[in-house]
Structures are given as structure tokens and as C-alpha cells.
Design a protein around this motif. Structure first.
Motif, PDB file in Angstrom:
ATOM      1  N   ALA A  35       0.836  -1.213   0.000  1.00  0.00           N
ATOM      2  CA  ALA A  35       0.000   0.000   0.000  1.00  0.00           C
ATOM      3  C   ALA A  35       0.868   1.260   0.000  1.00  0.00           C
ATOM      4  CB  ALA A  35      -0.927  -0.011   1.212  1.00  0.00           C
ATOM      5  N   PHE A  36       1.911   1.255   0.816  1.00  0.00           N
ATOM      6  CA  PHE A  36       2.774   2.437   0.928  1.00  0.00           C
ATOM      7  C   PHE A  36       3.379   2.812  -0.417  1.00  0.00           C
ATOM      8  CE2 PHE A  36       6.853   4.505   1.933  1.00  0.00           C
ATOM      9  CZ  PHE A  36       6.398   5.554   2.730  1.00  0.00           C
ATOM     10  N   PHE A  37       3.864   1.833  -1.154  1.00  0.00           N
ATOM     11  CA  PHE A  37       4.519   2.131  -2.423  1.00  0.00           C
ATOM     12  C   PHE A  37       3.541   2.305  -3.580  1.00  0.00           C
ATOM     13  CE2 PHE A  37       8.162   0.321  -0.033  1.00  0.00           C
ATOM     14  CZ  PHE A  37       8.923   1.476  -0.029  1.00  0.00           C
ATOM     15  N   LYS A  38       2.244   2.214  -3.301  1.00  0.00           N
ATOM     16  CA  LYS A  38       1.232   2.551  -4.301  1.00  0.00           C
ATOM     17  C   LYS A  38       0.953   4.052  -4.339  1.00  0.00           C
ATOM     18  CE  LYS A  38      -1.417  -1.720  -4.596  1.00  0.00           C
ATOM     19  NZ  LYS A  38      -2.726  -2.351  -4.310  1.00  0.00           N
ATOM     20  N   ILE A  39       1.315   4.759  -3.282  1.00  0.00           N
ATOM     21  CA  ILE A  39       1.101   6.209  -3.293  1.00  0.00           C
ATOM     22  C   ILE A  39       2.167   6.836  -4.193  1.00  0.00           C
ATOM     23  CG2 ILE A  39      -0.031   6.236  -1.024  1.00  0.00           C
ATOM     24  CD1 ILE A  39       2.558   7.212   0.209  1.00  0.00           C
ATOM     25  N   PRO A  40       1.950   8.068  -4.643  1.00  0.00           N
ATOM     26  CA  PRO A  40       2.927   8.693  -5.548  1.00  0.00           C
ATOM     27  C   PRO A  40       4.340   8.703  -4.946  1.00  0.00           C
ATOM     28  CG  PRO A  40       0.917   9.988  -5.484  1.00  0.00           C
ATOM     29  CD  PRO A  40       0.780   8.929  -4.425  1.00  0.00           C
ATOM     30  N   MET A  41       5.321   8.472  -5.806  1.00  0.00           N
ATOM     31  CA  MET A  41       6.718   8.387  -5.374  1.00  0.00           C
ATOM     32  C   MET A  41       7.160   9.651  -4.628  1.00  0.00           C
ATOM     33  SD  MET A  41      10.001   7.600  -7.714  1.00  0.00           S
ATOM     34  CE  MET A  41      11.619   7.399  -7.026  1.00  0.00           C
ATOM     35  N   SER A  42       6.709  10.791  -5.079  1.00  0.00           N
ATOM     36  CA  SER A  42       7.106  12.038  -4.414  1.00  0.00           C
ATOM     37  C   SER A  42       6.628  12.077  -2.966  1.00  0.00           C
ATOM     38  CB  SER A  42       6.572  13.254  -5.172  1.00  0.00           C
ATOM     39  OG  SER A  42       5.154  13.217  -5.228  1.00  0.00           O
ATOM     40  N   TRP A  65      -3.369   4.950   3.692  1.00  0.00           N
ATOM     41  CA  TRP A  65      -4.459   4.246   4.373  1.00  0.00           C
ATOM     42  C   TRP A  65      -5.555   3.881   3.375  1.00  0.00           C
ATOM     43  CZ3 TRP A  65      -9.662   4.824   5.612  1.00  0.00           C
ATOM     44  CH2 TRP A  65     -10.131   4.014   6.640  1.00  0.00           C
ATOM     45  N   LEU A  66      -5.854   4.796   2.451  1.00  0.00           N
ATOM     46  CA  LEU A  66      -6.888   4.538   1.452  1.00  0.00           C
ATOM     47  C   LEU A  66      -6.509   3.395   0.514  1.00  0.00           C
ATOM     48  CD1 LEU A  66      -7.917   8.201   0.599  1.00  0.00           C
ATOM     49  CD2 LEU A  66      -9.279   6.503   1.851  1.00  0.00           C
ATOM     50  N   LYS A  67      -5.213   3.195   0.286  1.00  0.00           N
ATOM     51  CA  LYS A  67      -4.728   2.130  -0.602  1.00  0.00           C
ATOM     52  C   LYS A  67      -4.576   0.790   0.127  1.00  0.00           C
ATOM     53  CE  LYS A  67      -3.271   4.910  -4.151  1.00  0.00           C
ATOM     54  NZ  LYS A  67      -4.068   4.884  -5.331  1.00  0.00           N
ATOM     55  N   ALA A  68      -4.557   0.818   1.441  1.00  0.00           N
ATOM     56  CA  ALA A  68      -4.278  -0.382   2.239  1.00  0.00           C
ATOM     57  C   ALA A  68      -5.473  -1.336   2.280  1.00  0.00           C
ATOM     58  CB  ALA A  68      -3.891   0.019   3.661  1.00  0.00           C
ATOM     59  N   CYS A  69      -5.154  -2.596   2.498  1.00  0.00           N
ATOM     60  CA  CYS A  69      -6.212  -3.592   2.701  1.00  0.00           C
ATOM     61  C   CYS A  69      -6.848  -3.369   4.080  1.00  0.00           C
ATOM     62  CB  CYS A  69      -5.646  -5.005   2.573  1.00  0.00           C
ATOM     63  SG  CYS A  69      -4.467  -5.453   3.875  1.00  0.00           S
ATOM     64  N   THR A  70      -7.962  -3.997   4.304  1.00  0.00           N
ATOM     65  CA  THR A  70      -8.705  -3.805   5.555  1.00  0.00           C
ATOM     66  C   THR A  70      -7.874  -4.157   6.785  1.00  0.00           C
ATOM     67  OG1 THR A  70     -10.780  -4.224   4.392  1.00  0.00           O
ATOM     68  CG2 THR A  70     -10.821  -4.426   6.787  1.00  0.00           C
ATOM     69  N   ALA A  71      -7.112  -5.235   6.717  1.00  0.00           N
ATOM     70  CA  ALA A  71      -6.319  -5.658   7.874  1.00  0.00           C
ATOM     71  C   ALA A  71      -5.326  -4.570   8.282  1.00  0.00           C
ATOM     72  CB  ALA A  71      -5.577  -6.956   7.571  1.00  0.00           C
ATOM     73  N   ILE A  72      -4.679  -3.933   7.321  1.00  0.00           N
ATOM     74  CA  ILE A  72      -3.705  -2.881   7.629  1.00  0.00           C
ATOM     75  C   ILE A  72      -4.423  -1.625   8.092  1.00  0.00           C
ATOM     76  CG2 ILE A  72      -1.914  -1.387   6.638  1.00  0.00           C
ATOM     77  CD1 ILE A  72      -1.074  -4.345   7.240  1.00  0.00           C
ATOM     78  N   LYS A  73      -5.543  -1.301   7.486  1.00  0.00           N
ATOM     79  CA  LYS A  73      -6.326  -0.138   7.934  1.00  0.00           C
ATOM     80  C   LYS A  73      -6.685  -0.287   9.416  1.00  0.00           C
ATOM     81  CE  LYS A  73      -8.403   1.146   3.555  1.00  0.00           C
ATOM     82  NZ  LYS A  73      -9.614   1.229   2.753  1.00  0.00           N
ATOM     83  N   LEU A  74      -7.123  -1.478   9.783  1.00  0.00           N
ATOM     84  CA  LEU A  74      -7.501  -1.720  11.179  1.00  0.00           C
ATOM     85  C   LEU A  74      -6.295  -1.599  12.116  1.00  0.00           C
ATOM     86  CD1 LEU A  74     -10.024  -4.662  10.713  1.00  0.00           C
ATOM     87  CD2 LEU A  74     -10.547  -2.276  11.313  1.00  0.00           C
ATOM     88  N   ARG A  75      -5.144  -2.129  11.693  1.00  0.00           N
ATOM     89  CA  ARG A  75      -3.931  -2.029  12.534  1.00  0.00           C
ATOM     90  C   ARG A  75      -3.512  -0.579  12.718  1.00  0.00           C
ATOM     91  NH1 ARG A  75      -1.276  -7.116  13.218  1.00  0.00           N
ATOM     92  NH2 ARG A  75       0.128  -6.038  14.619  1.00  0.00           N
ATOM     93  N   LEU A  76      -3.595   0.198  11.645  1.00  0.00           N
ATOM     94  CA  LEU A  76      -3.228   1.614  11.739  1.00  0.00           C
ATOM     95  C   LEU A  76      -4.205   2.382  12.625  1.00  0.00           C
ATOM     96  CD1 LEU A  76      -2.165   2.233   8.040  1.00  0.00           C
ATOM     97  CD2 LEU A  76      -0.663   2.333  10.047  1.00  0.00           C
ATOM     98  N   MET A  77      -5.490   2.071  12.489  1.00  0.00           N
ATOM     99  CA  MET A  77      -6.478   2.732  13.355  1.00  0.00           C
ATOM    100  C   MET A  77      -6.244   2.348  14.812  1.00  0.00           C
ATOM    101  SD  MET A  77      -9.945   2.751  10.969  1.00  0.00           S
ATOM    102  CE  MET A  77     -10.613   1.384  11.813  1.00  0.00           C
ATOM    103  N   TRP A  78      -5.967   1.066  15.060  1.00  0.00           N
ATOM    104  CA  TRP A  78      -5.678   0.607  16.416  1.00  0.00           C
ATOM    105  C   TRP A  78      -4.459   1.340  16.971  1.00  0.00           C
ATOM    106  CZ3 TRP A  78      -7.876  -2.148  20.196  1.00  0.00           C
ATOM    107  CH2 TRP A  78      -7.067  -2.596  21.237  1.00  0.00           C
ATOM    108  N   GLY A  79      -3.413   1.418  16.176  1.00  0.00           N
ATOM    109  CA  GLY A  79      -2.194   2.094  16.611  1.00  0.00           C
ATOM    110  C   GLY A  79      -2.401   3.570  16.868  1.00  0.00           C
ATOM    111  N   GLY A  80      -3.174   4.218  16.009  1.00  0.00           N
ATOM    112  CA  GLY A  80      -3.394   5.652  16.157  1.00  0.00           C
ATOM    113  C   GLY A  80      -4.384   6.017  17.235  1.00  0.00           C
TER     114      GLY A  80
END
Length: 103
Positions: A35-42, A65-80
Motif C-alpha cells: 500500500a505504501f509504495f502505491k502512493i505517488p513516489m514524491s 491508508w486509502l490504498k491499504a487492505c482492511t487488515a492494515i487499515k484496522l492495525r493503523l487505526m488501532w495504533g493511532g
């Protein structure tokens, strides 16, 4: 203070993200970085070399976050939200809000 307030807020957000990444298993790391490397390189290069502003950092995180799968979205939300709590939320909101006030 050696770091500006913006840099301190960025550090808070970077730390939360690092904590999430370190908690992932191999599959989760693959999903995260896909997901991270799907965002623009800049965006991801500025994020990695820390030349972005706080607002840019938050916007990069949202794009990822918008490009991430559900599992990663949930982990990021949990972490944040759960792990980072008010400190991370305040840092993210302030980074975006304060940047909008500047010309």
C-alpha cells in the motif's frame, strides 16, 4: 527547543507508525509496504527522507491508508487511536490545521 513544534508533531506520528510496522508479521509487512509504495513516489520519498511538512505527512498517511487492505487499515487505526490516543490525534489535527493558516 531544538525541534520546531511541527517536527515534534511529526515525530509523534512517525513513532506511532513505526510501532505499528514493528508489530506486523511478515505478511502484514508485505501488505503495509504494498500500500505504501502505491502512493505517488514524491509522497513516499518525502516521507522516508523526512523532507515533508507535518501536513504533508498526514496527507501521505491518509493516501496510504486509502490504498491499504482492511487488515492494515484496522492495525493503523488501532495504533493511532488505541495505542497512540490523544497525543497522535492532536499531532495529526494540529499538523493539518496549522498548515492551512499559513500563507
Amino acid at each position: 527547543c531544538i525541534w520546531s513544534e511541527d517536527r515534534l508533531r511529526q515525530y509523534t506520528i512517525y513513532t506511532m507508525g513505526s510501532d505499528v510496522i514493528m508489530s506486523l508479521d511478515r505478511k502484514g509487512m508485505g501488505q503495509f509496504f504494498t500500500a505504501f509504495f502505491k502512493i505517488p513516489m514524491s509522497h513516499w520519498t518525502a516521507f522516508l527522507d523526512r523532507t515533508n511538512t507535518g501536513r504533508e505527512q498526514v496527507m501521505t498517511g491518509v493516501a496510504m491508508w486509502l490504498k491499504a487492505c482492511t487488515a492494515i487499515k484496522l492495525r493503523l487505526m488501532w495504533g493511532g487511536i488505541v495505542k497512540g490516543g490523544l497525543k497522535v490525534a492532536t499531532a495529526a489535527i494540529a499538523s493539518v490545521a496549522l498548515a492551512r493558516r499559513r500563507p
